[in-house]
Design a protein around this motif. Structure first.
Motif, PDB file in Angstrom:
ATOM      1  N   GLU A  92      -0.678  74.714 -37.750  1.00  0.00           N
ATOM      2  CA  GLU A  92      -0.715  76.129 -37.564  1.00  0.00           C
ATOM      3  C   GLU A  92      -1.948  76.909 -38.299  1.00  0.00           C
ATOM      4  N   GLY A 192       0.079  72.859 -33.410  1.00  0.00           N
ATOM      5  CA  GLY A 192      -0.738  73.813 -33.746  1.00  0.00           C
ATOM      6  C   GLY A 192      -2.292  73.744 -33.406  1.00  0.00           C
ATOM      7  N   ALA A 195      -3.127  77.048 -31.965  1.00  0.00           N
ATOM      8  CA  ALA A 195      -2.812  78.233 -32.756  1.00  0.00           C
ATOM      9  C   ALA A 195      -4.003  79.206 -33.134  1.00  0.00           C
TER      10      ALA A 195
END
Length: 506
Positions: A92, A192, A195
């Motif tokens: 992330e 992620g 992200a």
């Protein structure tokens, strides 16, 4: 950019060693791509090569490393002048930093993101071509290919890693792209890779069993898909919206999950109870027709339009309806969009029709490799009412084994004859995979054969195909290779079918 700016813009990241005035250029999780002054991201999966990765990164000039809290005791971190720590998943933080260092290109375009077990590739492909037809500068990022206007690039993963993805988006922005249609896989959402992206639209097509070799269960798989709406919520772009298919597997669950999360972003529904719907479907080998309904904004009535498309099958009625709803909310010229649907290029490997030379019978190549996808493709063939349906398929090795007998039951239900053959067996025994599929057939079921060699299986299936029949070759679709053991060799389903048709016609 200075580390102090990264820490300021991304509160989840902290500097626990080094000077905040240190300048960095970019970020990579692949040590082979590092350049001096890049941040190195150490993947959270532990393995025996970690120390060599760290040493390679340091030798290539990386002075900064990003790690999660649980990685702080790893040997080799002392090689770096600065250490960034994140308490969230390192993937992330990687994605957010990549967005920042690339200049947040997604915010300066309109990013339309689609997730779902089935339909992502077809839907993004249809939307891309609609956008191009109505004069938009558009790009496509997906399983089959990456396309920037008319230029096609090879695609590795359905959703590229965060660093590669943001550089790709930056390149698209520099080339004047306004709309980007991107598939977001559950892997990409969970790890992620997306992200930090600022998206304009989030679409959910369905959720059916798949990837249980990666996700521990369907609940976790579902939550990974839900992340696309969290991404939408975090996006700061204007006129953003979501679209959920309501009358599909996990559609009601996703609508409830969004409501429970109290998201403020507008999310529309495609289905009987939604703002968009479709009815009166008519299917043939020449195309599909249906009526598309949309509730007019600020008006008490529903607008209904007759839609025609060259794309075949019920699932393409769904796909084009989903695309119509998104195109409408994006503000594309409505009449032009409806007209463009009449002739959409065939999605590579998705209901790819291969006709017999005299057109008395056809084969259909499709990527269907899950129970739901196989059922959809076979149902669509049944609805066309051919005299015979032969289904040829296998299952990938080193992947979810529980779906194998399920797919056998589906093939038995909808096909007149079934041929089990190898898909990409990888390091599993091809014969064992076929045995596990075979276990799903009913006791006494005999309308099938097992032929391990896929080329021989296709030749056999073509030989059995009657006039006015349909041969469904499922599982590999757009793929141009087959993986047996650790060897990857060329294999293209539609080329093998064409050769078999030609030989039959001699």
């Amino acid at each position: 950019m200075k580390l102090s700016e990264i820490i300021k813009r991304i509160p989840d990241v902290k500097l626990i060693k080094g000077e905040s005035s240190l300048e960095v250029d970019y970020i990579w999780g692949d040590s082979r791509k590092l350049k001096p002054n890049d941040i190195f991201v150490l993947p959270e999966e532990t393995n025996e090569k970690q120390e060599s990765f760290l040493k390679m990164a340091e030798e290539l000039g990386s002075k900064v490393i990003l790690v999660s809290k649980r990685q702080l005791k790893l040997k080799g971190l002392e090689l770096f002048s600065a250490i960034l720590e994140t308490e969230e998943a390192v993937g992330e933080a990687h994605g957010k930093i990549a967005c920042l260092l690339a200049g947040n290109p997604a915010k300066k375009m309109k990013l339309v993101a689609i997730t779902g077990t089935n339909g992502k590739t077809s839907l993004t492909f249809i939307l891309f071509h609609l956008a191009r037809k109505v004069g938009k500068n558009a790009a496509l990022i997906g399983t089959v290919q990456i396309q920037i206007m008319d230029r096609i690039l090879e695609s590795g993963y359905t959703t590229p890693d965060a660093s590669s993805l943001n550089l790709l988006l930056k390149q698209m922005l520099e080339e004047g792209i306004e709309y980007v249609f991107i598939e977001m896989s559950s892997h990409g959402l969970k790890l992620g890779r997306v992200a930090g992206l600022e998206i304009t639209c989030a679409g959910f097509t369905n959720l059916t069993q798949d990837h249980l070799d990666f996700h521990p269960d369907m609940e976790e798989y579902f939550e990974s898909k839900f992340k696309i709406f969290q991404l939408l919520e975090q996006s700061s772009v204007k006129n953003k919206f979501g679209l959920v298919a309501g009358d599909v597997s996990y559609g009601t669950a996703m609508i409830k999950r969004i409501a429970d999360a109290k998201l403020k972003s507008p999310v529309f529904i495609l289905g009987k109870s939604g703002e968009f719907n479709y009815t009166n479907t008519k299917l043939s080998l020449l195309g599909s027709e249906y009526r598309f309904h949309k509730k007019a904004k600020n008006l008490p009535f529903i607008e209904v339009r007759s839609i025609k498309t060259n794309l075949l099958g019920n699932f393409n009625v769904f796909n084009t309806s989903f695309a119509l709803a998104i195109a409408y909310e994006l503000g594309f010229p409505w009449e032009e969009v409806i007209s463009c649907l009449e002739k959409i290029p065939t999605v590579p490997g998705r209901f790819h029709v291969v006709p017999f030379p005299d057109r008395t019978r056809i084969a259909v190549v499709d990527y269907a490799h899950t129970p739901d996808a196989l059922e959809n493709i076979l149902k669509s063939c049944v609805e066309i009412a051919p005299k015979q349906i032969i289904c040829l398929f296998g299952c990938g090795g080193d992947r979810d084994r529980t779906k194998r007998p399920q797919m056998a039951r589906i093939a038995e239900t909808f096909a007149d004859f079934v041929i089990l053959t190898s898909d990409n067996p990888r390091t599993e025994s091809p014969e064992t995979i076929l045995d596990e599929i075979e276990s799903g057939f009913s006791r006494g079921f005999q309308r099938y054969e097992k032929i391990t060699d896929r080329r021989v299986a296709i030749q056999r299936a073509v030989g059995l195909l009657d006039r006015d029949g349909i041969l469904v070759v499922a599982g590999k679709g757009h793929e141009t290779y087959q993986i047996i053991g650790k060897e990857k060799s060329k294999f293209v389903d539609f080329e093998e079918i064409e050769n078999a048709f030609q030989n039959l016609g001699l």
